[in-house]
Every structure is written in structure tokens, then in C-alpha cells.
Write an enzyme that holds these catalytic residues in place. Structure first.
Site, PDB file in Angstrom:
ATOM      1  CB  CYS A  77      -0.997  -0.046   1.156  1.00  9.74           C
ATOM      2  SG  CYS A  77      -2.324   1.178   0.993  1.00  9.74           S
ATOM      3  CG  HIS A 175      -4.230  -3.444   2.448  1.00  7.38           C
ATOM      4  ND1 HIS A 175      -3.262  -3.061   3.357  1.00  7.38           N
ATOM      5  CD2 HIS A 175      -4.802  -2.303   2.009  1.00  7.38           C
ATOM      6  CE1 HIS A 175      -3.256  -1.741   3.453  1.00  7.38           C
ATOM      7  NE2 HIS A 175      -4.180  -1.264   2.643  1.00  7.38           N
ATOM      8  CD  GLU A 177      -2.403  -6.337   4.837  1.00  7.17           C
ATOM      9  OE1 GLU A 177      -2.671  -5.173   5.175  1.00  7.17           O
ATOM     10  OE2 GLU A 177      -1.826  -6.619   3.754  1.00  7.17           O
TER      11      GLU A 177
END
Length: 193
Positions: A77, A175, A177
């Protein structure tokens, strides 16, 4: 494997740390230059506003160290954006690893882009097992222009580089994750680079 997440006070580091823990790797949070240099893999996260994140990075004294790392580095990001030449956000000079500028989305679309969007044009081992049009989770108002270092693109307002690679440096705008199974696969691929 020694995985270090750079902790310079501008990161979404807990969710990244938990994502790697689910893959069986305990990531170390650190701003210690020796610890970062000795890592097998390095993650450079970032959330928030570019100029204040860059100020925190300068205060940490890690700028030169980051640009000289030789092991695989993954910017996530804002971390990816700070690895670029310049961002319109706060008129901020970046680290210049990726030869591309960061622009703001126009007012023709809802800003920030928040939610799921697809990635296309995948060109890296980082995306092994990931398909064109797989969905990734994004939250951002600024984007990297499409460029020769792009290894994935996404369409929102314009076609932009949603992932970049140059030598041992990788960057993803989304992202991983927070991107379910596909995002987890990208993190797994990063660990095996």
C-alpha cells in the site's frame, strides 16, 4: 527464515504480522538497521498520509538502508507508493526505487477506492497460482501510473499499476493480508522467492 517488517510508525503491521503467522512464520517488527539487513525477507508497510509517513521514515534514519537492501523486499500500500519517485499526496518525494509517480484519482470516481477489485496482466512469480481477475482488497486515493515496472494492473478511473517489481523490490497497492485466499497465496509466494 528471518522475516522483518519495518516498524517506522506508519504501518498496518499487526494485520500483516498475523497473516504471516497463519503461514507459520513469526515476523519480527523492527527499526534496527542490523536486524533489517540480516533478514531473509523484508516487508515495508504503510498506512496513512504520504508526507507524514515519509517524515517518520526520515526520523527513523532508514531511508538509505531500505534502498540498498539486496534481499526480497515487499512494499504494501503506502509502502509501495513511498518506494516510487514522487507522490501528489503532500507533494512528497519518494525513495525512487520504482521509476514511476503516484497520482490522485480524479473526482469522476468515489475516492478512496475502498473494497474489492480485480488484478490483471500478472507478470511475476509473486503471482504464481493467482489468476487474472482474482480479487484483492484495496483502500487508497492515490495510484502508481502504469509503467514498465508494472507486474499487475487494476482498473479504477484509469488502468494503473497495482503491483510493481524492480530487481529484488516488489510492491503491491492492495492489501494481501486482507485479500482472503488469493492474498495469502501472494504472501506465501513472497516467502518462497
Amino acid at each position: 527464515m528471518k522475516l522483518v517488517i519495518i516498524d517506522y510508525g506508519a504501518g498496518n503491521i499487526k494485520s500483516i504480522q498475523f497473516a504471516f503467522k497463519r503461514l507459520g512464520v513469526e515476523a519480527i517488527l523492527s527499526n534496527d538497521p542490523e536486524e533489517i539487513k540480516s533478514a531473509d525477507k523484508v516487508v515495508f508497510p504503510g498506512v496513512g498520509e504520504a508526507s507524514s509517513a515519509m517524515d517518520k521514515l526520515k526520523e527513523s534514519g532508514l531511508i538509505e538502508l531500505i534502498t540498498e537492501l539486496k534481499q526480497p523486499v515487499l512494499g504494501i500500500c503506502l509502502g509501495m507508493q513511498l518506494l516510487c519517485n514522487h507522490t501528489e499526496e503532500g507533494n512528497t518525494k519518494g525513495l525512487g526505487v520504482f521509476n514511476v509517480d503516484i497520482k490522485r484519482f480524479s473526482n469522476q470516481v468515489k475516492v478512496p477506492q475502498m473494497g474489492w477489485n480485480t488484478i490483471q496482466g500478472l507478470k511475476s512469480e509473486l503471482f504464481a497460482g493467482i489468476g487474472n481477475d482474482d480479487y484483492m482488497y484495496s483502500v487508497h486515493s492515490y495510484y502508481a501510473e502504469n509503467c514498465k515496472e508494472a507486474i499487475a494492473t487494476t482498473h479504477y478511473d484509469v488502468d494503473y499499476a497495482s503491483a510493481l517489481q524492480k530487481d529484488n523490490f516488489y510492491g503491491v497497492q492492495f492489501h494481501p493480508e486482507k485479500s482472503s485466499v488469493a492474498g495469502e497465496r501472494i504472501l506465501k509466494n513472497f516467502l518462497t522467492l
